[in-house]
Scaffold this active site. Structure first.
Site, mmCIF file in Angstrom:
data_model
loop_
_atom_site.group_PDB
_atom_site.id
_atom_site.type_symbol
_atom_site.label_atom_id
_atom_site.label_comp_id
_atom_site.label_asym_id
_atom_site.label_seq_id
_atom_site.Cartn_x
_atom_site.Cartn_y
_atom_site.Cartn_z
ATOM 1 C CB CYS A 206 -0.919 -0.041 1.216
ATOM 2 S SG CYS A 206 -1.789 1.482 1.562
ATOM 3 C CB CYS B 291 0.343 1.645 4.144
ATOM 4 S SG CYS B 291 -1.382 1.134 4.083
#
Length: 141
Positions: free
Chosen positions: A65, A68
């Protein structure tokens, strides 16, 4: 109060009045409140939430991600800045699918704040440091 050691994940009992004294883990001797992140998974997430005496902010994330990865340094820096007031933990959603499912994680990163074992607030998406701190302050007010 009980605190989960961020280094070995053992549970430690600490007198509330000694939190500012730099308590160390009885098992590994690591600092309990140095701003280190707890790395939690399906096996230890629920117990950590239920027993950890400080507010616990859990970041549900994944290695693939992009947002993230962008938020990871902000999360770690904020953890060090708020050490002793709020504890910070990370849960890799790929390694902990049961935990992710039980907390209905639909997008990542998702941050959930637990206080006294109960969910107090939740927010999704990468946040800059100022917004993260403002959100935490609002939730803890």
């Amino acid at each position: 109060m009980e605190l989960v050691c961020p280094h070995c994940l053992r549970l430690n009992r600490i007198d509330d009045t000694r939190l500012k004294d730099g308590p160390k883990c009885g098992a590994c001797k690591g600092a309990l409140l140095d701003g280190s992140l707890l790395t939690l998974d399906d096996g230890n997430l629920r117990q950590s939430i239920a027993r950890h005496g400080l507010p616990l902010l859990v970041d549900f994330w994944a290695d693939w991600c992009g947002p993230c990865k962008m938020m990871a340094p902000v999360f770690a820096d904020t953890a060090r800045e708020l050490a002793g007031k709020v504890s910070f933990a990370k849960v890799d959603t790929m390694q902990a699918p049961a935990a992710s499912g039980s907390f209905a994680i639909r997008s990542i990163p998702t941050l959930i704040l637990f206080v006294g074992g109960q969910e107090k607030g939740r927010i999704s998406g990468a946040l800059p440091a100022g917004q993260l701190k403002a959100w935490l302050a609002q939730q803890l007010a």
